[in-house]
Design a protein around this motif. Structure first.
Motif, PDB file in Angstrom:
ATOM      1  N   UNK A  30       2.895 -53.409  48.320  1.00 49.81           N
ATOM      2  CA  UNK A  30       4.165 -54.052  48.633  1.00 49.81           C
ATOM      3  C   UNK A  30       4.445 -55.288  47.784  1.00 49.81           C
ATOM      4  N   UNK A  31       3.437 -55.857  47.155  1.00 52.29           N
ATOM      5  CA  UNK A  31       3.626 -57.019  46.287  1.00 52.29           C
ATOM      6  C   UNK A  31       4.283 -56.667  44.959  1.00 52.29           C
ATOM      7  N   UNK A  32       4.209 -55.410  44.573  1.00 54.08           N
ATOM      8  CA  UNK A  32       4.628 -54.997  43.242  1.00 54.08           C
ATOM      9  C   UNK A  32       6.099 -54.632  43.144  1.00 54.08           C
ATOM     10  N   UNK A  33       6.693 -55.081  42.071  1.00 53.83           N
ATOM     11  CA  UNK A  33       7.981 -54.546  41.678  1.00 53.83           C
ATOM     12  C   UNK A  33       7.714 -53.212  40.989  1.00 53.83           C
ATOM     13  N   UNK A  34       8.494 -52.219  41.300  1.00 48.90           N
ATOM     14  CA  UNK A  34       8.284 -50.882  40.760  1.00 48.90           C
ATOM     15  C   UNK A  34       9.491 -50.452  39.943  1.00 48.90           C
ATOM     16  N   UNK A  35       9.233 -49.592  38.995  1.00 50.34           N
ATOM     17  CA  UNK A  35      10.329 -49.132  38.171  1.00 50.34           C
ATOM     18  C   UNK A  35      10.080 -47.780  37.550  1.00 50.34           C
ATOM     19  N   UNK A  36      11.164 -47.188  37.105  1.00 52.53           N
ATOM     20  CA  UNK A  36      11.118 -45.945  36.345  1.00 52.53           C
ATOM     21  C   UNK A  36      11.726 -46.193  34.974  1.00 52.53           C
ATOM     22  N   UNK A  37      11.024 -45.751  33.956  1.00 52.90           N
ATOM     23  CA  UNK A  37      11.469 -45.849  32.579  1.00 52.90           C
ATOM     24  C   UNK A  37      11.422 -44.458  31.972  1.00 52.90           C
ATOM     25  N   UNK A  38      12.156 -44.272  30.894  1.00 50.14           N
ATOM     26  CA  UNK A  38      12.119 -42.977  30.235  1.00 50.14           C
ATOM     27  C   UNK A  38      12.087 -43.142  28.726  1.00 50.14           C
ATOM     28  N   UNK A  39      11.555 -42.127  28.064  1.00 48.63           N
ATOM     29  CA  UNK A  39      11.400 -42.171  26.624  1.00 48.63           C
ATOM     30  C   UNK A  39      11.577 -40.783  26.024  1.00 48.63           C
ATOM     31  N   UNK A  40      12.337 -40.722  24.943  1.00 51.34           N
ATOM     32  CA  UNK A  40      12.517 -39.496  24.188  1.00 51.34           C
ATOM     33  C   UNK A  40      11.871 -39.680  22.829  1.00 51.34           C
ATOM     34  N   UNK A  41      11.531 -38.586  22.139  1.00 53.76           N
ATOM     35  CA  UNK A  41      10.876 -38.701  20.837  1.00 53.76           C
ATOM     36  C   UNK A  41      11.665 -39.557  19.856  1.00 53.76           C
ATOM     37  N   UNK A  42      10.978 -40.484  19.219  1.00 49.71           N
ATOM     38  CA  UNK A  42      11.612 -41.338  18.224  1.00 49.71           C
ATOM     39  C   UNK A  42      12.392 -42.506  18.777  1.00 49.71           C
ATOM     40  N   UNK A  43      12.381 -42.685  20.093  1.00 48.42           N
ATOM     41  CA  UNK A  43      13.122 -43.778  20.696  1.00 48.42           C
ATOM     42  C   UNK A  43      12.218 -44.662  21.537  1.00 48.42           C
ATOM     43  N   UNK A  44      12.692 -45.876  21.790  1.00 50.28           N
ATOM     44  CA  UNK A  44      11.953 -46.826  22.613  1.00 50.28           C
ATOM     45  C   UNK A  44      12.012 -46.432  24.082  1.00 50.28           C
ATOM     46  N   UNK A  45      10.984 -46.788  24.795  1.00 45.49           N
ATOM     47  CA  UNK A  45      10.988 -46.588  26.231  1.00 45.49           C
ATOM     48  C   UNK A  45      12.043 -47.506  26.849  1.00 45.49           C
ATOM     49  N   UNK A  46      12.869 -46.958  27.704  1.00 48.64           N
ATOM     50  CA  UNK A  46      13.995 -47.692  28.258  1.00 48.64           C
ATOM     51  C   UNK A  46      13.988 -47.680  29.774  1.00 48.64           C
ATOM     52  N   UNK A  47      14.456 -48.754  30.343  1.00 50.48           N
ATOM     53  CA  UNK A  47      14.543 -48.884  31.792  1.00 50.48           C
ATOM     54  C   UNK A  47      15.562 -47.917  32.363  1.00 50.48           C
ATOM     55  N   UNK A  48      15.205 -47.302  33.470  1.00 54.87           N
ATOM     56  CA  UNK A  48      16.116 -46.443  34.214  1.00 54.87           C
ATOM     57  C   UNK A  48      16.510 -47.112  35.526  1.00 54.87           C
ATOM     58  N   UNK A  49      15.518 -47.515  36.297  1.00 60.29           N
ATOM     59  CA  UNK A  49      15.773 -48.128  37.595  1.00 60.29           C
ATOM     60  C   UNK A  49      14.581 -48.968  38.016  1.00 60.29           C
ATOM     61  N   UNK A  50      14.855 -50.024  38.769  1.00 60.22           N
ATOM     62  CA  UNK A  50      13.790 -50.865  39.309  1.00 60.22           C
ATOM     63  C   UNK A  50      14.060 -51.161  40.769  1.00 60.22           C
ATOM     64  N   UNK A  51      12.997 -51.468  41.477  1.00 53.61           N
ATOM     65  CA  UNK A  51      13.112 -51.900  42.867  1.00 53.61           C
ATOM     66  C   UNK A  51      12.082 -52.993  43.091  1.00 53.61           C
TER      67      UNK A  51
END
Length: 114
Positions: A30-51
């Motif tokens: 419960x202390x942690x902020x959680x998130x989902x990120x996504x990455x496609x070939x040749x691109x930087x990992x990018x934020x999708x959603x956080x909570x």
């Protein structure tokens, strides 16, 4: 020690839905902020959603209204409900946990066919 295991990825047609899960082996999840990120070939990992630990959410503009991030602290799990999927959503989706340090899962592939 700390492990994040994603599941729920797969192949879906445009307009379909998927629910990603991230099971965290973390003390006091419960202390942690959680998130989902996504990455496609040749691109930087990018934020999708956080909570945050307090339950506040944030989304990248391209998924607002379609994706929902949630967490179940009793199960040490964070979810990403993805609706109205588009081919542009195709990527490897990574779970992220942040408190004193940052931890990443191995990722789960999401493929949306056109």
């Amino acid at each position: 020690q700390v492990q994040l295991v994603e599941s729920g990825g797969g192949l879906v047609q445009t307009g379909g839905s998927l629910r990603l899960s991230c099971a965290a082996s973390i003390s006091i999840f419960s202390n942690y902020a959680m998130g989902w990120y996504r990455q496609t070939p040749g691109k930087q990992r990018a934020l999708v959603a956080t909570i945050t630990s307090g339950g506040f959410t944030n989304y990248v503009d391209s998924v607002k209204g379609r994706f929902t991030i949630s967490r179940d602290n009793a199960k040490n799990t964070v979810y990403l409900q993805m609706n109205s999927l588009k081919p542009e959503d195709t990527a490897v989706y990574y779970c992220r946990a942040q408190y004193a340090r940052i931890y990443w899962g191995q990722g789960t592939q999401v493929t949306v066919s056109s």
